[in-house]
Write an enzyme that holds these catalytic residues in place. Sequence first.
Site, PDB file in Angstrom:
ATOM      1  N   ASP A  12      -6.851   3.842  -1.243  1.00 42.20           N
ATOM      2  CA  ASP A  12      -4.878   3.992  -2.223  1.00 42.20           C
ATOM      3  C   ASP A  12      -5.307   4.304  -3.460  1.00 42.20           C
ATOM      4  O   ASP A  12      -6.281   3.698  -4.456  1.00 42.20           O
ATOM      5  CB  ASP A  12      -4.472   2.368  -1.699  1.00 42.20           C
ATOM      6  CG  ASP A  12      -2.685   2.046  -2.520  1.00 42.20           C
ATOM      7  OD1 ASP A  12      -2.108   2.964  -2.468  1.00 42.20           O
ATOM      8  OD2 ASP A  12      -2.639   1.527  -3.340  1.00 42.20           O
ATOM      9  N   SER A  13      -4.052   4.648  -4.484  1.00 42.91           N
ATOM     10  CA  SER A  13      -4.441   4.791  -5.515  1.00 42.91           C
ATOM     11  C   SER A  13      -4.029   3.369  -6.273  1.00 42.91           C
ATOM     12  O   SER A  13      -4.416   3.471  -7.735  1.00 42.91           O
ATOM     13  CB  SER A  13      -3.150   5.179  -5.984  1.00 42.91           C
ATOM     14  OG  SER A  13      -1.827   5.032  -6.230  1.00 42.91           O
ATOM     15  N   CYS A  75      -1.632   4.535   0.716  1.00 50.10           N
ATOM     16  CA  CYS A  75      -0.960   4.840   0.377  1.00 50.10           C
ATOM     17  C   CYS A  75       0.222   6.082   0.616  1.00 50.10           C
ATOM     18  O   CYS A  75      -0.439   7.705   1.005  1.00 50.10           O
ATOM     19  CB  CYS A  75      -2.074   5.827  -0.811  1.00 50.10           C
ATOM     20  SG  CYS A  75      -1.456   6.907  -2.629  1.00 50.10           S
ATOM     21  N   GLU A 152       4.825  -5.632  -8.946  1.00 52.69           N
ATOM     22  CA  GLU A 152       4.062  -5.809 -10.113  1.00 52.69           C
ATOM     23  C   GLU A 152       3.904  -7.550 -11.253  1.00 52.69           C
ATOM     24  O   GLU A 152       2.960  -7.490 -11.661  1.00 52.69           O
ATOM     25  CB  GLU A 152       3.774  -4.590 -10.517  1.00 52.69           C
ATOM     26  CG  GLU A 152       2.740  -3.372  -9.282  1.00 52.69           C
ATOM     27  CD  GLU A 152       1.872  -2.244 -10.166  1.00 52.69           C
ATOM     28  OE1 GLU A 152       2.151  -2.263 -11.197  1.00 52.69           O
ATOM     29  OE2 GLU A 152       1.613  -1.750  -8.987  1.00 52.69           O
ATOM     30  N   CYS A 187       6.580   2.852   1.466  1.00 53.88           N
ATOM     31  CA  CYS A 187       5.484   2.232   0.614  1.00 53.88           C
ATOM     32  C   CYS A 187       5.146   0.658   0.638  1.00 53.88           C
ATOM     33  O   CYS A 187       6.155  -0.423   1.156  1.00 53.88           O
ATOM     34  CB  CYS A 187       6.971   2.306  -0.668  1.00 53.88           C
ATOM     35  SG  CYS A 187       5.077   1.117  -2.772  1.00 53.88           S
ATOM     36  N   HIS A 189       3.979  -1.462  -1.317  1.00 52.85           N
ATOM     37  CA  HIS A 189       4.352  -2.461  -2.296  1.00 52.85           C
ATOM     38  C   HIS A 189       5.479  -3.397  -1.726  1.00 52.85           C
ATOM     39  O   HIS A 189       5.771  -4.677  -2.162  1.00 52.85           O
ATOM     40  CB  HIS A 189       4.558  -2.247  -3.695  1.00 52.85           C
ATOM     41  CG  HIS A 189       4.255  -1.571  -4.955  1.00 52.85           C
ATOM     42  ND1 HIS A 189       2.450  -0.629  -4.622  1.00 52.85           N
ATOM     43  CD2 HIS A 189       3.593  -2.819  -5.800  1.00 52.85           C
ATOM     44  CE1 HIS A 189       1.919  -0.477  -5.845  1.00 52.85           C
ATOM     45  NE2 HIS A 189       2.134  -1.778  -6.372  1.00 52.85           N
TER      46      HIS A 189
END
Length: 274
Positions: A12-13, A75, A152, A187, A189
């Site tokens: 993943d990035s 990702c 985040e 996504c 996240h």
Amino acid sequence: MTTRRPTIGVFDSGFGGLTVLKALLELIPEADYAYFGDTARLPYGSKSVETVARYAVEAAHYLEGQGAELLVIACNTATALALDRITAAAHVPVVGVVEPGAEAAAAVSKKKKVVVIGTEATVSSHAYRKALEARGLETREKACPLLVPLVEEGWVEHPVTEEVARIYLGEAFADGFRDADALVLGCTHYPLLKPLLDRVAPVHVSIVDSAESTARAVAGQLRSLLGPPAGAEERRAVPRIKFFATDSVEKFQRLGQRFLGRAIEDVRHVDLKE
């Protein structure tokens, strides 16, 4: 290739792909794992297709060097922009997150009408729309750029996050998509927001977590590659996990445990040369 403890490489990035790793650990505890987070070069969404492909191929080759027998591109941006390039450059099978998510949405949607939420880059690529329309589903994509920084920040149950999500989903499910009955989390996240999104989304909507869908696709790939899973004794063994990050190890450990749901200890700093 061993049938005892295959090694799965996860790329993943940054940190979001740890939700995919978490799903893999729950579903395939009989494997070992190597996770590569390209934290020095995120976000990928603002970069060109050429650049994303180059970064992702470098990481894929690094994971192969760590013994990965199967690669998971955890990702959405890299999958959407460069999966073909990564697959062509890799020497082992590659699984991205888009096709498994689309497949799961097609399975749960009775109305054949789906909403996908993701980052600007993923939505602009229309990768999910293409994958869903190929399965006969009408699709609306909605970019939700504020959700990643809120996650985040650790604000997964914050009133601000709930209000932002309510606005985004209100727009996504408006007009001709009021009867859409599946919401794809495009996504990595977003799985951290599932309880919140479940409250905010219309009551008739099923949430499709592409992290879980990807883990199921990887399990199917492993069975075809390696044969039946090992015995119960082997399945109970604790997976070995190695982590690699291109930026601060300390930041990776601190932020990463929010996504993985457990402490992260063995992180190695990697400097991939430009």
